[in-house]
Design a protein around this motif. Structure first.
Motif, mmCIF file in Angstrom:
data_model
loop_
_atom_site.group_PDB
_atom_site.id
_atom_site.type_symbol
_atom_site.label_atom_id
_atom_site.label_comp_id
_atom_site.label_asym_id
_atom_site.label_seq_id
_atom_site.Cartn_x
_atom_site.Cartn_y
_atom_site.Cartn_z
ATOM 1 N N TYR A 187 -10.821 16.323 1.942
ATOM 2 C CA TYR A 187 -10.683 15.213 0.975
ATOM 3 C C TYR A 187 -11.773 14.161 1.243
ATOM 4 C CZ TYR A 187 -8.042 11.965 -2.049
ATOM 5 O OH TYR A 187 -7.637 11.122 -3.055
ATOM 6 N N TYR A 212 5.534 10.960 0.054
ATOM 7 C CA TYR A 212 4.736 11.066 -1.176
ATOM 8 C C TYR A 212 5.452 10.273 -2.259
ATOM 9 C CZ TYR A 212 2.226 12.987 -5.139
ATOM 10 O OH TYR A 212 1.455 13.112 -6.270
ATOM 11 N N PHE A 248 3.515 16.458 -3.629
ATOM 12 C CA PHE A 248 3.550 16.503 -5.094
ATOM 13 C C PHE A 248 4.212 17.787 -5.576
ATOM 14 C CE2 PHE A 248 -0.086 19.338 -5.048
ATOM 15 C CZ PHE A 248 -0.891 18.875 -4.016
ATOM 16 N N HIS A 301 -5.096 11.633 -12.269
ATOM 17 C CA HIS A 301 -3.799 11.751 -12.953
ATOM 18 C C HIS A 301 -3.469 10.511 -13.776
ATOM 19 C CE1 HIS A 301 -2.293 15.541 -11.374
ATOM 20 N NE2 HIS A 301 -2.723 15.196 -10.179
ATOM 21 N N LYS A 343 -6.026 20.533 -13.177
ATOM 22 C CA LYS A 343 -6.918 19.367 -13.235
ATOM 23 C C LYS A 343 -7.874 19.416 -12.051
ATOM 24 C CE LYS A 343 -5.874 16.914 -10.071
ATOM 25 N NZ LYS A 343 -6.020 17.126 -8.609
ATOM 26 N N ASP A 364 -9.848 13.399 -7.728
ATOM 27 C CA ASP A 364 -8.754 14.336 -7.422
ATOM 28 C C ASP A 364 -7.388 13.677 -7.510
ATOM 29 O OD1 ASP A 364 -7.336 16.148 -4.804
ATOM 30 O OD2 ASP A 364 -8.224 17.081 -6.578
ATOM 31 N N SER A 365 -7.377 12.315 -7.403
ATOM 32 C CA SER A 365 -6.079 11.639 -7.355
ATOM 33 C C SER A 365 -5.860 10.685 -8.535
ATOM 34 C CB SER A 365 -5.941 10.899 -6.020
ATOM 35 O OG SER A 365 -6.046 11.836 -4.951
ATOM 36 N N MET A 417 0.069 17.705 -15.327
ATOM 37 C CA MET A 417 1.489 18.033 -15.425
ATOM 38 C C MET A 417 2.374 16.794 -15.569
ATOM 39 S SD MET A 417 0.711 17.330 -12.238
ATOM 40 C CE MET A 417 1.387 16.430 -10.885
ATOM 41 N N HIS A 455 0.306 5.233 -6.296
ATOM 42 C CA HIS A 455 0.068 6.672 -6.109
ATOM 43 C C HIS A 455 -0.202 6.849 -4.629
ATOM 44 C CE1 HIS A 455 -2.320 10.442 -7.623
ATOM 45 N NE2 HIS A 455 -1.544 10.708 -6.592
ATOM 46 N N MET A 491 -4.092 3.220 -5.072
ATOM 47 C CA MET A 491 -4.375 4.607 -4.638
ATOM 48 C C MET A 491 -4.454 4.574 -3.112
ATOM 49 S SD MET A 491 -4.575 7.571 -5.837
ATOM 50 C CE MET A 491 -3.962 8.543 -4.437
ATOM 51 N N ASN A 538 -0.009 9.050 -1.065
ATOM 52 C CA ASN A 538 0.045 10.326 -0.347
ATOM 53 C C ASN A 538 0.301 10.010 1.121
ATOM 54 O OD1 ASN A 538 -2.510 12.336 -2.037
ATOM 55 N ND2 ASN A 538 -0.839 11.211 -2.869
HETATM 56 C C1 ISE Z 1 -3.742 16.403 -5.501
HETATM 57 O O1 ISE Z 1 -4.835 17.246 -5.850
HETATM 58 C C2 ISE Z 1 -2.864 16.205 -6.686
HETATM 59 O O2 ISE Z 1 -3.147 16.628 -7.786
HETATM 60 C C3 ISE Z 1 -1.712 15.329 -6.456
HETATM 61 O O3 ISE Z 1 -0.956 15.194 -7.664
HETATM 62 C C4 ISE Z 1 -2.210 13.960 -6.005
HETATM 63 O O4 ISE Z 1 -1.115 13.129 -5.696
HETATM 64 C C5 ISE Z 1 -3.081 14.117 -4.769
HETATM 65 O O5 ISE Z 1 -3.575 12.830 -4.389
HETATM 66 C C6 ISE Z 1 -4.250 15.041 -5.045
HETATM 67 O O6 ISE Z 1 -5.036 15.184 -3.889
#
Ligand code: ISE
Length: 336
Positions: free
Chosen positions: A163, A234, A271, A175, A96, A171-172, A125, A154, A226, A156
Motif C-alpha cells: 500500500y 475496520y 471490508f 470509494h 474498482k 485505492d481507498s 459495491m 473511512h 481517510m 482501516n
Molecule cells: C481496499 O482496496 C478496498 O477496496 C476497501 O474497501 C478499502 O476500505 C481499503 O482501504 C482498500 O485498500
C-alpha cells in the motif's frame, strides 16, 4: 444453463468472489480461474469445483470456456485484461478502479463504444449496501430537506506492505469518489487534502491520516477522514447533514453485551465482512443482468472514468496545496 464466469486474479478479492459465486450466487459458476501464480490458482480452485485454470484470459477465451469475466486483479492490471474481454464481446465486472488514470480509462471507453452496448460494470459495491441505498432514498425524497454536507470516515486497521501513499486516494478514497456523488446526485468539482498530525503508528512510508475535502457541483461539501492505521478495526460510516435533520449509517450493530463493567458491540475487522452483503448483491445483480442480456446493472465504465478524474485531482492534492479542480466531461448517450 449457468453463466460460466472467468475470475481473473485469485488474490484476496478474487478468492472471496470465487467463494461467493460458488456458495451464494445463483445462475452462475466459476468456469475458469485466470491466475499466473499456480499456488494461488490451486488454493482458489478448491472453492470452484470443475473450474479450469489458465495463465491468461486470452487462453480461456480461445478455449471458449467462458461467458463473462470478473476482473479481480490489482488496479494497475485491469486494462490488459479489459481489452481482450471487450474484443471477445464478453460482459465484464471489473473490480474498482476501472483503471489507474483517466487517460487509460478513456481508451477503454473508446474501445467499449465500438460495441452495441456497455459491457463493463465497475465494482463500486457500496451502491449495493442497504444503508447507502436508504440514505440515497432519503436525500432524493427531500423528506429532511436539501443535502448540505456529508461527513465520512473511512478507517482501516492497517494496510499491506504494497500500500502506497497515492493509494490513500486511488485505492481507498476511490470509494467515496463514487458513492458520494451517487448519494447526492451531483459530481465532484474539486478535491483538497489537508494533513493533520501524523499517526506515529502509521508505516514509515505513509503520511496519514488525511482529511479529504470534496466540493460537489451543487455546492455540497464533503469531508472524508481517510485513516489506514486505526488499529481497532475496520470502520466506514457516513453522516448526511440536511436542512431539517441528520442521517448516519455504518454504525456498529448486532449483539450488545454488558460484561465486567463494559458495554461491548463488535466492530468489523475487514471490508470483506463490513460489505459482505453489498458484494453479494452486486455480483447477483450483475449475473442476473448478464443472463437477461442487459450486461450492466450498476456503475458503468463512464462512472469509472469520472472516478479516475477525481482520483487524479486527489493525487495532485496530496502534494499541492489548495483545492484541485476536476475536469467537467459530458456523459455520452452510450452511457446514459
Ligand atoms: C481496499 O482496496 C478496498 O477496496 C476497501 O474497501 C478499502 O476500505 C481499503 O482501504 C482498500 O485498500
Amino acid at each position: 444453463a449457468e453463466l460460466r464466469v472467468a475470475v481473473v486474479g485469485a488474490g484476496m478479492m478474487g478468492a472471496d468472489h470465487i467463494r461467493r459465486i460458488t456458495d451464494r450466487i445463483s445462475g452462475a459458476r466459476v468456469a475458469a480461474i485466470v491466475e499466473p501464480d499456480a499456488g494461488r490458482a490451486a488454493a482458489a480452485a478448491e472453492h470452484a469445483p470443475g473450474a479450469l485454470a489458465f495463465a491468461s484470459l486470452e487462453e480461456a477465451i480461445a478455449a471458449e470456456a467462458v461467458d463473462a469475466v470478473l476482473i479481480a486483479t490489482p488496479g494497475q492490471f485491469h486494462a490488459p485484461v479489459l481489452r481482450p474481454a471487450l474484443e471477445a464481446r464478453l460482459p465484464i465486472l471489473c473490480e474498482k478502479p476501472l483503471t489507474q488514470d483517466s487517460a487509460s480509462s478513456l481508451e477503454i471507453l473508446e474501445l467499449e463504444q465500438q460495441l452495441d452496448r456497455p459491457h463493463i460494470q465497475v465494482g463500486f459495491m457500496r451502491r449495493f449496501d442497504a444503508e447507502y441505498q436508504q440514505l440515497r432514498e432519503l436525500i432524493a425524497s427531500g423528506d429532511s430537506g436539501e443535502l448540505l454536507m456529508v461527513r465520512a470516515v473511512h478507517r482501516n486497521p492497517s494496510v499491506p506492505e504494497s500500500y502506497t501513499q497515492q493509494m490513500l486516494i486511488t485505492d481507498s478514497v476511490v470509494h467515496e469518489f463514487d458513492v458520494v456523488p451517487w448519494l447526492a446526485g451531483s459530481r465532484v468539482v474539486s478535491v483538497e487534502v489537508k494533513f493533520p498530525r501524523r499517526n506515529a503508528l502509521a508505516p514509515e512510508r505513509l503520511r496519514e491520516p488525511i482529511l479529504v475535502i470534496m466540493e460537489l457541483e451543487n455546492g455540497v461539501l464533503v469531508d472524508v477522514e481517510m485513516n489506514v492505521s486505526v488499529q481497532f478495526g475496520y470502520q466506514v460510516s457516513t453522516e448526511a447533514v440536511l436542512e431539517r435533520g441528520v442521517a448516519r449509517i455504518g454504525q456498529p450493530s448486532g449483539m450488545q453485551r454488558w460484561e465486567a463493567g463494559q458495554f461491548i458491540v463488535k466492530e468489523h475487522e475487514s471490508f470483506t465482512t463490513r460489505f459482505a452483503a453489498a458484494y453479494d448483491a452486486q455480483i447477483q445483480r450483475w449475473v442476473d443482468a448478464v443472463r437477461r442480456g442487459d450486461f450492466v446493472d450498476g456503475p458503468n465504465a463512464f462512472d469509472g472514468y469520472l472516478v479516475a478524474l477525481s482520483c487524479e485531482a486527489g493525487v495532485r492534492a496530496l502534494t499541492e496545496p489548495g483545492a484541485q479542480r476536476v475536469a467537467a466531461v459530458d456523459r455520452p448517450a452510450f452511457y446514459a
